[in-house]
Design a protein around this motif. Structure first.
Motif, PDB file in Angstrom:
ATOM      1  N   THR A   3       0.216   8.809   1.113  1.00 20.15           N
ATOM      2  CA  THR A   3       0.631   8.860   2.429  1.00 20.15           C
ATOM      3  C   THR A   3       0.991   7.794   3.350  1.00 20.15           C
ATOM      4  OG1 THR A   3      -1.599   8.774   3.154  1.00 20.15           O
ATOM      5  CG2 THR A   3      -1.086  10.896   2.360  1.00 20.15           C
ATOM      6  N   LYS A   4       1.650   7.907   4.432  1.00 20.53           N
ATOM      7  CA  LYS A   4       1.848   6.697   5.230  1.00 20.53           C
ATOM      8  C   LYS A   4       0.702   5.982   5.253  1.00 20.53           C
ATOM      9  CE  LYS A   4       5.826   8.935   7.463  1.00 20.53           C
ATOM     10  NZ  LYS A   4       6.305   9.434   8.811  1.00 20.53           N
ATOM     11  N   VAL A   5      -0.443   6.459   5.757  1.00 18.76           N
ATOM     12  CA  VAL A   5      -1.518   5.819   5.941  1.00 18.76           C
ATOM     13  C   VAL A   5      -1.867   4.942   4.830  1.00 18.76           C
ATOM     14  CG1 VAL A   5      -4.179   5.792   6.592  1.00 18.76           C
ATOM     15  CG2 VAL A   5      -2.572   7.267   7.930  1.00 18.76           C
ATOM     16  N   GLU A   6      -2.151   5.721   3.554  1.00 15.35           N
ATOM     17  CA  GLU A   6      -2.353   4.993   2.369  1.00 15.35           C
ATOM     18  C   GLU A   6      -1.232   3.761   1.959  1.00 15.35           C
ATOM     19  OE1 GLU A   6      -4.485   9.006   0.046  1.00 15.35           O
ATOM     20  OE2 GLU A   6      -2.362   8.404  -0.144  1.00 15.35           O
ATOM     21  N   GLY A   7      -0.088   4.007   2.334  1.00 18.68           N
ATOM     22  CA  GLY A   7       0.898   3.014   2.223  1.00 18.68           C
ATOM     23  C   GLY A   7       0.613   1.629   2.913  1.00 18.68           C
ATOM     24  N   LYS A   8       0.386   2.053   4.075  1.00 16.73           N
ATOM     25  CA  LYS A   8      -0.010   1.138   5.180  1.00 16.73           C
ATOM     26  C   LYS A   8      -1.289   0.192   4.303  1.00 16.73           C
ATOM     27  CE  LYS A   8       1.772   2.937   9.484  1.00 16.73           C
ATOM     28  NZ  LYS A   8       1.398   3.720  10.763  1.00 16.73           N
ATOM     29  N   LEU A   9      -2.284   0.730   4.105  1.00 21.00           N
ATOM     30  CA  LEU A   9      -3.552   0.171   3.382  1.00 21.00           C
ATOM     31  C   LEU A   9      -3.120  -0.560   2.200  1.00 21.00           C
ATOM     32  CD1 LEU A   9      -6.109   3.191   3.700  1.00 21.00           C
ATOM     33  CD2 LEU A   9      -6.041   1.026   5.076  1.00 21.00           C
ATOM     34  N   ALA A  10      -2.100  -0.078   1.467  1.00 20.73           N
ATOM     35  CA  ALA A  10      -1.614  -0.740   0.322  1.00 20.73           C
ATOM     36  C   ALA A  10      -1.090  -2.359   0.631  1.00 20.73           C
ATOM     37  CB  ALA A  10      -0.805  -0.198  -0.440  1.00 20.73           C
ATOM     38  N   VAL A  11      -0.147  -2.153   1.717  1.00 17.94           N
ATOM     39  CA  VAL A  11       0.350  -3.398   2.179  1.00 17.94           C
ATOM     40  C   VAL A  11      -0.325  -4.266   2.591  1.00 17.94           C
ATOM     41  CG1 VAL A  11       2.351  -4.497   3.767  1.00 17.94           C
ATOM     42  CG2 VAL A  11       2.439  -2.394   2.474  1.00 17.94           C
ATOM     43  N   VAL A  99       5.808  -8.575   3.201  1.00 16.58           N
ATOM     44  CA  VAL A  99       5.197  -8.165   2.165  1.00 16.58           C
ATOM     45  C   VAL A  99       5.474  -6.845   1.729  1.00 16.58           C
ATOM     46  CG1 VAL A  99       3.025  -7.552   1.026  1.00 16.58           C
ATOM     47  CG2 VAL A  99       3.174  -9.534   2.566  1.00 16.58           C
ATOM     48  N   GLU A 100       5.941  -6.271   0.367  1.00 17.52           N
ATOM     49  CA  GLU A 100       6.338  -5.115   0.065  1.00 17.52           C
ATOM     50  C   GLU A 100       5.613  -4.671  -1.146  1.00 17.52           C
ATOM     51  OE1 GLU A 100      10.614  -4.026   0.105  1.00 17.52           O
ATOM     52  OE2 GLU A 100      10.488  -3.943  -1.970  1.00 17.52           O
ATOM     53  N   VAL A 101       5.114  -3.383  -1.116  1.00 18.77           N
ATOM     54  CA  VAL A 101       4.328  -2.888  -2.087  1.00 18.77           C
ATOM     55  C   VAL A 101       5.163  -1.699  -2.939  1.00 18.77           C
ATOM     56  CG1 VAL A 101       2.217  -1.883  -3.147  1.00 18.77           C
ATOM     57  CG2 VAL A 101       2.264  -3.590  -1.379  1.00 18.77           C
ATOM     58  N   PHE A 183       6.662   0.813   0.277  1.00 24.14           N
ATOM     59  CA  PHE A 183       6.086   0.477   1.551  1.00 24.14           C
ATOM     60  C   PHE A 183       6.192  -1.039   1.839  1.00 24.14           C
ATOM     61  CE2 PHE A 183       3.732   4.176  -0.032  1.00 24.14           C
ATOM     62  CZ  PHE A 183       3.736   5.221   1.145  1.00 24.14           C
ATOM     63  N   ALA A 184       6.771  -1.278   3.067  1.00 23.93           N
ATOM     64  CA  ALA A 184       6.947  -2.607   3.382  1.00 23.93           C
ATOM     65  C   ALA A 184       6.923  -2.720   4.976  1.00 23.93           C
ATOM     66  CB  ALA A 184       8.461  -2.966   2.916  1.00 23.93           C
ATOM     67  N   GLU A 185       6.616  -4.128   5.328  1.00 18.91           N
ATOM     68  CA  GLU A 185       6.779  -4.562   6.640  1.00 18.91           C
ATOM     69  C   GLU A 185       8.041  -4.584   7.269  1.00 18.91           C
ATOM     70  OE1 GLU A 185       2.552  -7.599   6.502  1.00 18.91           O
ATOM     71  OE2 GLU A 185       4.605  -8.324   6.082  1.00 18.91           O
ATOM     72  N   GLU A 191       5.020  -3.833  11.645  1.00 20.70           N
ATOM     73  CA  GLU A 191       4.877  -2.549  11.174  1.00 20.70           C
ATOM     74  C   GLU A 191       5.353  -2.102   9.795  1.00 20.70           C
ATOM     75  OE1 GLU A 191       6.701   2.237  12.374  1.00 20.70           O
ATOM     76  OE2 GLU A 191       7.400   0.371  13.636  1.00 20.70           O
ATOM     77  N   VAL A 192       4.462  -1.215   8.861  1.00 23.03           N
ATOM     78  CA  VAL A 192       4.721  -0.890   7.780  1.00 23.03           C
ATOM     79  C   VAL A 192       5.586   0.090   7.691  1.00 23.03           C
ATOM     80  CG1 VAL A 192       3.696  -0.362   5.423  1.00 23.03           C
ATOM     81  CG2 VAL A 192       2.707  -2.209   6.941  1.00 23.03           C
ATOM     82  N   ILE A 193       6.684   0.203   6.958  1.00 25.46           N
ATOM     83  CA  ILE A 193       7.294   1.617   6.760  1.00 25.46           C
ATOM     84  C   ILE A 193       7.335   2.047   5.393  1.00 25.46           C
ATOM     85  CG2 ILE A 193       8.784   1.243   9.066  1.00 25.46           C
ATOM     86  CD1 ILE A 193      11.070   0.148   6.912  1.00 25.46           C
ATOM     87  N   GLU A 194       7.851   3.393   5.164  1.00 30.08           N
ATOM     88  CA  GLU A 194       8.139   3.607   3.782  1.00 30.08           C
ATOM     89  C   GLU A 194       9.639   3.893   3.736  1.00 30.08           C
ATOM     90  OE1 GLU A 194       7.541   7.058   0.593  1.00 30.08           O
ATOM     91  OE2 GLU A 194       6.567   7.377   2.487  1.00 30.08           O
ATOM     92  N   LYS A 195      10.145   3.126   2.628  1.00 30.44           N
ATOM     93  CA  LYS A 195      11.788   2.790   2.395  1.00 30.44           C
ATOM     94  C   LYS A 195      12.079   4.013   1.518  1.00 30.44           C
ATOM     95  CE  LYS A 195      12.946  -1.423   1.945  1.00 30.44           C
ATOM     96  NZ  LYS A 195      12.967  -3.046   1.619  1.00 30.44           N
ATOM     97  N   HIS A 196      13.377   4.603   1.917  1.00 32.43           N
ATOM     98  CA  HIS A 196      14.021   5.517   0.790  1.00 32.43           C
ATOM     99  C   HIS A 196      15.242   4.923   0.817  1.00 32.43           C
ATOM    100  CE1 HIS A 196      10.653   8.318   1.774  1.00 32.43           C
ATOM    101  NE2 HIS A 196      10.615   7.987   3.151  1.00 32.43           N
ATOM    102  N   PHE A 197      15.965   4.999  -0.453  1.00 31.85           N
ATOM    103  CA  PHE A 197      16.906   4.590  -0.914  1.00 31.85           C
ATOM    104  C   PHE A 197      17.863   5.706  -1.478  1.00 31.85           C
ATOM    105  CE2 PHE A 197      14.666   0.736  -0.882  1.00 31.85           C
ATOM    106  CZ  PHE A 197      15.786  -0.194  -0.646  1.00 31.85           C
ATOM    107  N   GLU A 198      19.019   5.762  -0.776  1.00 32.36           N
ATOM    108  CA  GLU A 198      20.229   6.428  -1.475  1.00 32.36           C
ATOM    109  C   GLU A 198      21.360   5.714  -1.716  1.00 32.36           C
ATOM    110  OE1 GLU A 198      21.247   9.504   1.559  1.00 32.36           O
ATOM    111  OE2 GLU A 198      19.246  10.393   1.735  1.00 32.36           O
ATOM    112  N   LYS A 199      22.163   6.345  -2.638  1.00 33.17           N
ATOM    113  CA  LYS A 199      23.391   5.657  -3.195  1.00 33.17           C
ATOM    114  C   LYS A 199      23.876   4.824  -1.750  1.00 33.17           C
ATOM    115  CE  LYS A 199      26.735   5.400  -6.887  1.00 33.17           C
ATOM    116  NZ  LYS A 199      27.175   6.299  -8.097  1.00 33.17           N
TER     117      LYS A 199
END
Length: 205
Positions: A3-11, A99-101, A183-185, A191-199
């Motif tokens: 989840t977003k919360v868990e991703g923030k905790l990971a970073v 920092v990025e995880v 997940f990255a700052e 702020e920690v965000i979740e990054k999504h990549f498309e081509k």
């Protein structure tokens, strides 16, 4: 998926591990930190550090060989202090580092002939591992879109990362793919965000 919360905790855990090591020279005591149950699951993970938008360190666990919480802290310490490409991170620069995880799915060998391999790769979704003999190289899913690589470029650069000829994927090297949740700052200590990549593009949530 975290989840977003868990991703923030990971970073936060990755950054705390680096800062603790900088201050005391010791590893962070994870037993004193309350974390969701997903952090006890075995997961592959990479920690990437950048400073002024340039790579400052990147090391991780390609395979799910240890609980996520330990994989994160070990990868963070390794990225900051053991990446042979860079000098160890100094206390006076940690506040300038992003920092990025990246949490990884288990790698799976791509079952295809060499000429079919590019068609089995989705830029922005897949990371790659190339193996041949004692040689092995890995590139994370974000590497291809961040560097405007197409599928063949991505295969070539993963071979080079492994210390092989750029076209080793055409001459018998094994190719594996995996996916990553990133997940990255947004900025150092930000702020920690979740990054999504498309081509050809990147979005965040």
């Amino acid at each position: 998926m975290l989840t977003k919360v868990e991703g923030k905790l990971a970073v936060k855990l990755a950054r705390d591990a680096i800062e603790t090591h900088l201050k005391s020279g010791k590893n962070i005591d994870i037993s004193e930190i309350e974390l969701p149950s997903v952090f006890n699951e075995k997961r592959g993970v990479f920690v990437t550090l950048t400073k002024d938008e340039l790579l400052r360190g990147c090391i991780g666990h390609p395979y799910p060989d240890s609980p996520l919480k330990y994989a994160i802290t070990d990868s963070a310490i390794s990225a900051a202090f053991r990446d042979p490409r860079f000098p160890p991170v100094r206390a006076d620069e940690i506040k300038r580092i992003v920092v990025e995880v990246t949490i990884l799915t288990p790698p799976k060998r791509i079952d295809a002939s060499p000429k079919e391999l590019p068609g089995k790769i989705e830029i922005g979704k897949h990371g790659l591992i190339v193996k041949k003999g004692y040689y092995q190289g890995l590139l994370l899913p974000q590497v291809a879109p961040e560097n405007d690589m197409d599928e063949i470029d991505f295969l070539n650069h993963t071979c080079l990362k492994a210390g092989l000829e750029y076209d080793a994927w055409l001459t018998g090297a094994e190719v594996y793919s995996f996916e990553g949740q990133i997940f990255a700052e947004k900025e150092p200590l930000g702020e920690v965000i979740e990054k999504h990549f498309e081509k050809g593009s990147c979005s965040s949530t």
